[in-house]
Design a protein around this motif. Structure first.
Motif, PDB file in Angstrom:
ATOM      1  N   ILE A  52       0.896  -1.184   0.187  1.00 53.68           N
ATOM      2  CA  ILE A  52       0.094  -0.052  -0.064  1.00 53.68           C
ATOM      3  C   ILE A  52       0.916   1.171  -0.019  1.00 53.68           C
ATOM      4  O   ILE A  52       0.560   2.113  -0.432  1.00 53.68           O
ATOM      5  N   ALA A  53       1.824   1.164   0.654  1.00 57.18           N
ATOM      6  CA  ALA A  53       2.853   2.450   0.785  1.00 57.18           C
ATOM      7  C   ALA A  53       3.449   2.597  -0.794  1.00 57.18           C
ATOM      8  O   ALA A  53       3.844   3.860  -1.016  1.00 57.18           O
ATOM      9  N   GLY A  54       3.730   1.626  -1.407  1.00 60.05           N
ATOM     10  CA  GLY A  54       4.167   1.674  -2.776  1.00 60.05           C
ATOM     11  C   GLY A  54       5.544   2.305  -2.991  1.00 60.05           C
ATOM     12  O   GLY A  54       6.346   2.250  -2.093  1.00 60.05           O
ATOM     13  N   ASP A  55       5.674   3.226  -4.117  1.00 63.45           N
ATOM     14  CA  ASP A  55       7.127   3.449  -4.379  1.00 63.45           C
ATOM     15  C   ASP A  55       6.839   4.825  -4.896  1.00 63.45           C
ATOM     16  O   ASP A  55       6.596   4.983  -6.004  1.00 63.45           O
ATOM     17  N   PRO A  56       7.370   5.969  -4.226  1.00 67.96           N
ATOM     18  CA  PRO A  56       7.104   7.094  -4.705  1.00 67.96           C
ATOM     19  C   PRO A  56       7.798   7.633  -5.951  1.00 67.96           C
ATOM     20  O   PRO A  56       7.183   8.406  -6.832  1.00 67.96           O
ATOM     21  N   LEU A  57       8.870   6.874  -6.298  1.00 65.98           N
ATOM     22  CA  LEU A  57       9.663   6.981  -7.358  1.00 65.98           C
ATOM     23  C   LEU A  57       9.105   6.357  -8.696  1.00 65.98           C
ATOM     24  O   LEU A  57       9.227   6.728  -9.749  1.00 65.98           O
ATOM     25  N   ARG A  58       8.243   5.243  -8.251  1.00 66.18           N
ATOM     26  CA  ARG A  58       7.769   4.506  -9.514  1.00 66.18           C
ATOM     27  C   ARG A  58       6.300   4.346  -9.139  1.00 66.18           C
ATOM     28  O   ARG A  58       5.680   3.009  -8.514  1.00 66.18           O
ATOM     29  N   PRO A  59       5.275   5.220  -9.782  1.00 70.74           N
ATOM     30  CA  PRO A  59       3.785   5.151  -9.148  1.00 70.74           C
ATOM     31  C   PRO A  59       3.010   3.889  -9.741  1.00 70.74           C
ATOM     32  O   PRO A  59       2.182   3.455  -9.175  1.00 70.74           O
ATOM     33  N   TRP A  60       3.688   3.089 -10.745  1.00 71.71           N
ATOM     34  CA  TRP A  60       3.205   1.918 -11.004  1.00 71.71           C
ATOM     35  C   TRP A  60       3.493   0.607 -10.272  1.00 71.71           C
ATOM     36  O   TRP A  60       2.862  -0.361 -10.491  1.00 71.71           O
ATOM     37  N   ILE A  61       4.296   0.959  -9.104  1.00 76.01           N
ATOM     38  CA  ILE A  61       4.560  -0.248  -8.303  1.00 76.01           C
ATOM     39  C   ILE A  61       3.630  -0.652  -7.134  1.00 76.01           C
ATOM     40  O   ILE A  61       2.984   0.472  -6.703  1.00 76.01           O
ATOM     41  N   GLY A  62       3.290  -1.653  -6.899  1.00 71.08           N
ATOM     42  CA  GLY A  62       2.181  -2.259  -6.203  1.00 71.08           C
ATOM     43  C   GLY A  62       1.152  -2.882  -6.667  1.00 71.08           C
ATOM     44  O   GLY A  62       0.366  -2.014  -7.685  1.00 71.08           O
ATOM     45  N   PRO A  63       0.803  -4.004  -6.508  1.00 74.80           N
ATOM     46  CA  PRO A  63      -0.235  -4.695  -7.188  1.00 74.80           C
ATOM     47  C   PRO A  63      -1.682  -4.187  -6.824  1.00 74.80           C
ATOM     48  O   PRO A  63      -1.890  -3.686  -5.789  1.00 74.80           O
ATOM     49  N   TRP A  64      -2.691  -4.553  -7.732  1.00 78.96           N
ATOM     50  CA  TRP A  64      -4.196  -4.129  -7.450  1.00 78.96           C
ATOM     51  C   TRP A  64      -4.597  -5.307  -6.714  1.00 78.96           C
ATOM     52  O   TRP A  64      -4.311  -6.459  -6.925  1.00 78.96           O
TER      53      TRP A  64
END
Ligand SMILES: CC(C)(COP(=O)(O)OP(=O)(O)OC[C@H]1O[C@@H](n2cnc3c(N)ncnc32)[C@H](O)[C@@H]1OP(=O)(O)O)[C@@H](O)C(=O)NCCC(=O)NCCS
Length: 175
Positions: A52-64
């Motif tokens: 949920i935190a994801g990756d601020p540099l890569r907004p596509w990272i983190g599954p749905w």
């Protein structure tokens, strides 16, 4: 993460409330056979927190979260993961994992195809890989149906066998 809708699925950002339905994924030894192990409730909370935190540099990272429209049930996840060093190169991986009751209906392929389209069209990804255990025939088949091609093997930290690296590149655009 902007939600995605396919004919049978809604793919939306993960939330902490998904811990309960995802337990059917992370606590099933068959679903987790090709992974680094089962997750208990604390492990799922930790996994979800990071995703949920994801990756601020890569907004596509983190599954749905993958929701089956006919039942409104969360049946798994699908989306992008970041690997900073696969044989010296940073890579974006597409990963997918569904509850066993939903296997064999083309749902992983449907989810991953939609995720790839989003990655190529919105995020301009040039190249996406899938890291797959050589005996994980269902995943290899999904990769093939997505148009991915075997490229090479890689030994990931903590694993006892080399994974196969399947690759797909962004289709050429006409303009
Ligand atoms: C991999 C996974 C997501 C596939 O989900 P799914 O919704 O069943 O996938 P699909 O129905 O879209 O496609 C599966 C394909 O594999 C084939 N397949 C499944 N098991 C197979 C087997 N034992 N031998 C040969 N082919 C097999 C299916 O027939 C289908 O191909 P087809 O459409 O040509 O008939 C699901 O099995 C899963 O969650 N596995 C555990 C987690 C995992 O391994 N994730 C990937 C990590 S890389």
């Amino acid at each position: 993460m902007i939600p995605i809708e396919t004919s049978r699925l809604l793919m939306r950002p993960l939330s902490v409330a998904d811990a309960e339905p995802l337990a059917a994924v992370f606590s099933d030894p068959e679903v987790m056979r090709w992974s680094d192990g089962l997750l208990d409730a604390a492990g799922i909370r930790d996994w979800l927190g990071k995703r949920i935190a994801g990756d601020p540099l890569r907004p596509w990272i983190g599954p749905w979260a993958v929701v089956q429209k006919s039942t409104s049930n969360v049946i798994g996840y699908c989306g992008f993961f970041y690997f900073p060093d696969i044989i010296g190169l940073p890579e974006t991986e597409i990963g997918f994992r569904l509850v066993r009751a939903c296997w064999g209906q083309g749902l992983a392929t449907e989810a991953a195809r939609a995720a790839l389209a989003r990655g190529f069209d919105l995020y301009n990804l040039e190249r996406v890989i899938a890291l797959i255990a050589p005996e994980n025939v269902a995943s290899i088949r999904v990769a093939e149906k997505l148009g991915m091609r075997y490229e090479h093997d890689v030994m990931l930290e903590g694993y006892t066998y080399p994974d196969r690296v399947y690759v797909i590149h962004r289709p050429n655009r006409l303009c």
